[in-house]
Motif scaffolding. Structure first.
Motif, mmCIF file in Angstrom:
data_model
loop_
_atom_site.group_PDB
_atom_site.id
_atom_site.type_symbol
_atom_site.label_atom_id
_atom_site.label_comp_id
_atom_site.label_asym_id
_atom_site.label_seq_id
_atom_site.Cartn_x
_atom_site.Cartn_y
_atom_site.Cartn_z
ATOM 1 N N ILE A 68 0.851 -1.182 0.000
ATOM 2 C CA ILE A 68 0.000 0.000 0.000
ATOM 3 C C ILE A 68 0.890 1.236 0.000
ATOM 4 O O ILE A 68 1.934 1.260 0.659
ATOM 5 C CB ILE A 68 -0.970 0.003 1.208
ATOM 6 N N SER A 69 0.485 2.235 -0.779
ATOM 7 C CA SER A 69 1.265 3.465 -0.843
ATOM 8 C C SER A 69 0.310 4.638 -1.049
ATOM 9 O O SER A 69 -0.836 4.464 -1.452
ATOM 10 C CB SER A 69 2.296 3.411 -1.970
ATOM 11 N N ARG A 70 0.825 5.825 -0.784
ATOM 12 C CA ARG A 70 -0.030 7.004 -0.858
ATOM 13 C C ARG A 70 0.699 8.101 -1.629
ATOM 14 O O ARG A 70 1.860 8.376 -1.357
ATOM 15 C CB ARG A 70 -0.379 7.481 0.548
ATOM 16 N N ASP A 71 -0.015 8.724 -2.549
ATOM 17 C CA ASP A 71 0.476 9.904 -3.256
ATOM 18 C C ASP A 71 -0.358 11.077 -2.747
ATOM 19 O O ASP A 71 -1.489 11.297 -3.184
ATOM 20 C CB ASP A 71 0.314 9.737 -4.770
ATOM 21 N N ARG A 72 0.210 11.832 -1.821
ATOM 22 C CA ARG A 72 -0.557 12.896 -1.175
ATOM 23 C C ARG A 72 -0.900 14.025 -2.146
ATOM 24 O O ARG A 72 -1.957 14.655 -2.020
ATOM 25 C CB ARG A 72 0.206 13.432 0.030
ATOM 26 N N ALA A 73 -0.033 14.264 -3.105
ATOM 27 C CA ALA A 73 -0.298 15.325 -4.075
ATOM 28 C C ALA A 73 -1.522 15.004 -4.938
ATOM 29 O O ALA A 73 -2.239 15.906 -5.383
ATOM 30 C CB ALA A 73 0.920 15.543 -4.957
ATOM 31 N N LYS A 74 -1.763 13.710 -5.148
ATOM 32 C CA LYS A 74 -2.892 13.286 -5.984
ATOM 33 C C LYS A 74 -4.081 12.822 -5.163
ATOM 34 O O LYS A 74 -5.087 12.381 -5.729
ATOM 35 C CB LYS A 74 -2.448 12.153 -6.924
ATOM 36 N N ASN A 75 -3.964 12.879 -3.835
ATOM 37 C CA ASN A 75 -5.046 12.391 -2.955
ATOM 38 C C ASN A 75 -5.442 10.960 -3.333
ATOM 39 O O ASN A 75 -6.631 10.615 -3.371
ATOM 40 C CB ASN A 75 -6.278 13.297 -3.038
ATOM 41 N N THR A 76 -4.452 10.154 -3.595
ATOM 42 C CA THR A 76 -4.703 8.790 -4.069
ATOM 43 C C THR A 76 -3.879 7.791 -3.272
ATOM 44 O O THR A 76 -2.709 8.044 -2.973
ATOM 45 C CB THR A 76 -4.371 8.664 -5.562
ATOM 46 N N VAL A 77 -4.510 6.681 -2.942
ATOM 47 C CA VAL A 77 -3.835 5.572 -2.285
ATOM 48 C C VAL A 77 -3.875 4.380 -3.229
ATOM 49 O O VAL A 77 -4.901 4.106 -3.859
ATOM 50 C CB VAL A 77 -4.508 5.235 -0.941
ATOM 51 N N TYR A 78 -2.759 3.698 -3.312
ATOM 52 C CA TYR A 78 -2.627 2.561 -4.221
ATOM 53 C C TYR A 78 -2.469 1.257 -3.456
ATOM 54 O O TYR A 78 -1.962 1.242 -2.335
ATOM 55 C CB TYR A 78 -1.407 2.752 -5.126
ATOM 56 N N LEU A 79 -2.871 0.182 -4.093
ATOM 57 C CA LEU A 79 -2.604 -1.149 -3.573
ATOM 58 C C LEU A 79 -1.987 -1.951 -4.712
ATOM 59 O O LEU A 79 -2.677 -2.337 -5.651
ATOM 60 C CB LEU A 79 -3.872 -1.827 -3.070
ATOM 61 N N GLN A 80 -0.682 -2.133 -4.635
ATOM 62 C CA GLN A 80 0.025 -2.949 -5.615
ATOM 63 C C GLN A 80 -0.067 -4.397 -5.192
ATOM 64 O O GLN A 80 0.356 -4.750 -4.086
ATOM 65 C CB GLN A 80 1.489 -2.511 -5.714
ATOM 66 N N MET A 81 -0.627 -5.224 -6.052
ATOM 67 C CA MET A 81 -0.849 -6.629 -5.720
ATOM 68 C C MET A 81 -0.031 -7.495 -6.660
ATOM 69 O O MET A 81 -0.263 -7.493 -7.875
ATOM 70 C CB MET A 81 -2.337 -6.974 -5.834
ATOM 71 N N ASN A 82 0.930 -8.201 -6.114
ATOM 72 C CA ASN A 82 1.796 -9.090 -6.887
ATOM 73 C C ASN A 82 1.570 -10.537 -6.472
ATOM 74 O O ASN A 82 0.983 -10.802 -5.412
ATOM 75 C CB ASN A 82 3.258 -8.717 -6.671
ATOM 76 N N SER A 83 2.030 -11.446 -7.288
ATOM 77 C CA SER A 83 1.913 -12.883 -7.000
ATOM 78 C C SER A 83 0.484 -13.246 -6.608
ATOM 79 O O SER A 83 0.246 -13.926 -5.612
ATOM 80 C CB SER A 83 2.892 -13.284 -5.884
ATOM 81 N N LEU A 84 -0.448 -12.791 -7.387
ATOM 82 C CA LEU A 84 -1.857 -12.994 -7.055
ATOM 83 C C LEU A 84 -2.230 -14.464 -7.097
ATOM 84 O O LEU A 84 -1.711 -15.245 -7.909
ATOM 85 C CB LEU A 84 -2.731 -12.195 -8.011
ATOM 86 N N LYS A 85 -3.139 -14.817 -6.212
ATOM 87 C CA LYS A 85 -3.612 -16.192 -6.081
ATOM 88 C C LYS A 85 -5.125 -16.219 -6.323
ATOM 89 O O LYS A 85 -5.813 -15.212 -6.103
ATOM 90 C CB LYS A 85 -3.321 -16.713 -4.676
#
Length: 125
Positions: A68-85
């Motif tokens: 999980i990460s946050r870009d405060r300038a864009k008011n956006t939070v991301y969820l990078q999901m790898n190795s999905l099952k």
């Protein structure tokens, strides 16, 4: 605060997706989390970014695979999901709270005041 979740889709096992949660206003003083709900199951905590110390917390089932990460300038939070099952298949929701919750409280969905509409993630085997 209005939240708009996006980025879901269909992916093969082992693949990756990045979900986005865009807020309608500044969310610098909110903790923003991701939850998911699979068919026939209760909604469960996935990850959260805590606003006051920028710490991230993860469910055991996704730790090491999701970020999980946050870009405060864009008011956006991301969820990078790898190795999905296949067991990651669910509708994913983002949520935000202004409450000064403890780390132990953040996985509880009842403390969140604002919810996005959900985005479907389907992982095929």
């Amino acid at each position: 605060v209005q939240l708009q979740a996006s980025g879901g889709g269909l992916v093969q096992a082992g693949g990756s997706l990045r979900l986005s949660c865009a807020a309608s206003e500044r969310t610098s003083r909110t903790s923003v989390g991701w939850f998911r709900q699979a068919p026939g199951k209760d909604r469960e905590f996935v990850a959260v970014n805590r606003w006051n110390n920028n710490n991230n917390y993860y469910a055991h089932s996704v730790k090491g695979r999701f970020t999980i990460s946050r870009d405060r300038a864009k008011n956006t939070v991301y969820l990078q999901m790898n190795s999905l099952k296949p067991e990651d298949t669910a509708v994913y929701y983002c949520a935000a709270t202004y409450k000064s919750a403890t780390a132990g409280e953040l996985p509880s969905d009842h403390i969140y005041d604002y919810w996005g509409q959900g985005t479907q993630v389907t992982v095929s085997s």
